[in-house]
Motif scaffolding. Structure first.
Motif, PDB file in Angstrom:
ATOM      1  N   GLY A 171      -4.698   3.796   5.343  1.00 26.71           N
ATOM      2  CA  GLY A 171      -4.645   2.549   4.612  1.00 26.71           C
ATOM      3  C   GLY A 171      -3.359   2.575   3.805  1.00 26.71           C
ATOM      4  N   MET A 172      -2.808   1.414   3.430  1.00 28.93           N
ATOM      5  CA  MET A 172      -1.516   1.407   2.727  1.00 28.93           C
ATOM      6  C   MET A 172      -1.537   0.322   1.668  1.00 28.93           C
ATOM      7  SD  MET A 172       1.672   0.000   2.168  1.00 28.93           S
ATOM      8  CE  MET A 172       1.936  -1.234   3.433  1.00 28.93           C
ATOM      9  N   VAL A 173      -0.884   0.601   0.542  1.00 27.57           N
ATOM     10  CA  VAL A 173      -0.719  -0.408  -0.490  1.00 27.57           C
ATOM     11  C   VAL A 173       0.673  -0.245  -1.102  1.00 27.57           C
ATOM     12  CG1 VAL A 173      -1.771   1.095  -2.249  1.00 27.57           C
ATOM     13  CG2 VAL A 173      -1.659  -1.374  -2.634  1.00 27.57           C
ATOM     14  N   PRO A 174       1.448  -1.340  -1.188  1.00 29.68           N
ATOM     15  CA  PRO A 174       2.758  -1.251  -1.843  1.00 29.68           C
ATOM     16  C   PRO A 174       2.600  -1.076  -3.349  1.00 29.68           C
ATOM     17  CG  PRO A 174       2.297  -3.500  -1.199  1.00 29.68           C
ATOM     18  CD  PRO A 174       1.187  -2.664  -0.635  1.00 29.68           C
ATOM     19  N   ASN A 175       3.663  -0.616  -3.994  1.00 27.20           N
ATOM     20  CA  ASN A 175       3.563  -0.256  -5.405  1.00 27.20           C
ATOM     21  C   ASN A 175       3.181  -1.409  -6.317  1.00 27.20           C
ATOM     22  OD1 ASN A 175       3.988   2.430  -5.239  1.00 27.20           O
ATOM     23  ND2 ASN A 175       6.147   2.376  -5.703  1.00 27.20           N
ATOM     24  N   TYR A 176       3.651  -2.592  -5.992  1.00 34.40           N
ATOM     25  CA  TYR A 176       3.325  -3.688  -6.899  1.00 34.40           C
ATOM     26  C   TYR A 176       1.821  -3.972  -6.887  1.00 34.40           C
ATOM     27  CZ  TYR A 176       2.769  -7.003  -3.022  1.00 34.40           C
ATOM     28  OH  TYR A 176       2.350  -7.647  -1.890  1.00 34.40           O
ATOM     29  N   GLU A 177       1.159  -3.755  -5.748  1.00 31.67           N
ATOM     30  CA  GLU A 177      -0.280  -3.909  -5.675  1.00 31.67           C
ATOM     31  C   GLU A 177      -0.976  -2.752  -6.377  1.00 31.67           C
ATOM     32  OE1 GLU A 177      -2.106  -6.289  -4.755  1.00 31.67           O
ATOM     33  OE2 GLU A 177      -0.714  -7.603  -3.693  1.00 31.67           O
ATOM     34  N   LEU A 178      -0.457  -1.546  -6.183  1.00 32.28           N
ATOM     35  CA  LEU A 178      -1.022  -0.374  -6.840  1.00 32.28           C
ATOM     36  C   LEU A 178      -0.974  -0.546  -8.355  1.00 32.28           C
ATOM     37  CD1 LEU A 178      -2.108   2.535  -6.358  1.00 32.28           C
ATOM     38  CD2 LEU A 178       0.247   3.318  -6.588  1.00 32.28           C
ATOM     39  N   PHE A 179       0.142  -1.040  -8.842  1.00 33.70           N
ATOM     40  CA  PHE A 179       0.304  -1.270 -10.280  1.00 33.70           C
ATOM     41  C   PHE A 179      -0.726  -2.271 -10.782  1.00 33.70           C
ATOM     42  CE2 PHE A 179       2.203  -3.939 -13.624  1.00 33.70           C
ATOM     43  CZ  PHE A 179       2.280  -2.997 -14.633  1.00 33.70           C
TER      44      PHE A 179
END
Length: 344
Positions: free
Chosen positions: A273-281
């Motif tokens: 699964g993957m999430v870009p940093n802006y979503e992680l933040f």
């Protein structure tokens, strides 16, 4: 229940993924034989009690096994065994009479100071010792090994937004060694010897290759990936990579069971699964006022497009629906707070 009447073994059963796997197997009616590296209890009375429960000569360190013996169905269908990855024949008793074996035990050390011998010998020799015991068990139907994406992508090939990584990719041992990538090297070499041994001894083998595994831990001790989330939450680690690839520990455990139960399952499976940093933040920031972030561009998805893509096609055949990353992270946070690793 799908596992009723079936006996399976889980190596390294007190670990992060393995604990959830044991829980799921017990819930589905399996009888589970679980190996633990350090079987000697520090509490004599508990040692006696567990011995009575499991009719064993040696029992486990309570810190490593209390969360296992407390699982539903454990008293009736869980038995603990001592086993050492470096000891040939150590897994014979564990594997004898089993329908399936899940080999999850392998060292995980990502520190730059980690020495190759701390990783490679236990991973490679341990895999061979487990499979050596499996080769002696005529009842055995399939072996499922927990590998890693580390044995897939570390080969020097360019990883761009146009790249699609799939199960045909293999990490290159020479590249790993030259770049001192000791953990990927250990997983790559262990996988290679596993496939070679399985072919030579006609063992039905499946390997699973998860990315960074997160989700609520069952064990009372922090593992590396959950500690990474903890360090993000308490501000000790910054969000510094273009993207993080996550998969929920509960999904990984289920994938192991599916890989054993589905007759057509074969070869390698990437679990990603993957999430870009802006979503992680956006997910983590409401949970933690101490979260360390990048510059304002962290809120813009364009600079943080995925560095590469991972094919989901083969994993879909296992019937896994991935838990959303926000659910995994929030559940991890709640578990850490419940276990008093964080106080906010």
């Amino acid at each position: 229940m799908s596992g009723e009447g079936k006996v399976v073994a889980v190596t390294g059963a007190s670990g992060y993924i393995a604990s959830w796997l044991v829980k799921l197997l017990l819930e589905q009616g399996y009888t589970v034989r679980a190996s633990v590296r350090d079987p000697y209890a520090r509490k004599p009375m508990l040692n006696v009690i567990i011995s009575l429960f499991y009719v064993m000569h040696t029992t486990a360190d309570p810190r490593k096994t209390e969360h296992l013996v407390g699982l539903d169905g454990a008293r009736e269908r869980l038995k603990l065994f001592k086993a050492n990855l470096l000891e040939e024949g150590s897994f014979d008793a564990l594997v004898e009479g089993c329908d399936g074996v899940f080999h999850t035990a392998s060292p995980v050390l990502l520190s730059a100071h980690a020495q190759p011998e701390e990783l490679i010998e236990p991973a490679v020799k341990g895999t061979l010792n487990v499979l050596g015991s499996c080769a002696k068990a005529p009842s055995l139907k399939r072996v499922v090994i927990t590998s890693s994406l580390a044995s897939v992508v570390c080969n020097g090939k360019p990883l761009t937004s146009d790249t699609v990584v799939d199960e045909t990719w293999y990490s290159d041992p020479v590249y790993c060694e030259e770049n001192k990538l000791h953990y990927p090297l250990s997983k790559t070499l262990a996988e290679k010897v596993a496939w070679d041994f399985a072919k030579e001894h006609n063992i039905d083998l499946v390997t699973l290759h998860p990315v960074v595994v997160i989700g609520p831990p069952l064990q009372p001790i922090l593992n590396l990936s959950v500690e990474f989330v903890l360090n993000l939450l308490n501000g000790k680690t910054a969000i510094s990579e273009p993207n993080y690839r996550f998969v929920d520990v509960r999904d990984v455990a289920l994938a192991h069971v599916k890989a054993f139960e589905i007759l057509s399952a074969n070869g390698r499976y990437i679990l990603d699964g993957m999430v870009p940093n802006y979503e992680l933040f956006k997910i983590l920031h409401p949970l933690s006022p101490g979260l360390v972030t990048l510059e304002e561009k962290c809120k813009d998805d364009k600079p943080f497009a995925s560095a590469y893509n991972v094919s989901q096609e083969k994993a879909k055949s296992l019937g896994i629906s991935y838990t959303p990353v926000e659910v995994s992270l929030k559940d991890t946070f709640e578990s850490l707070r419940e276990k008093k690793f964080i106080s906010f």
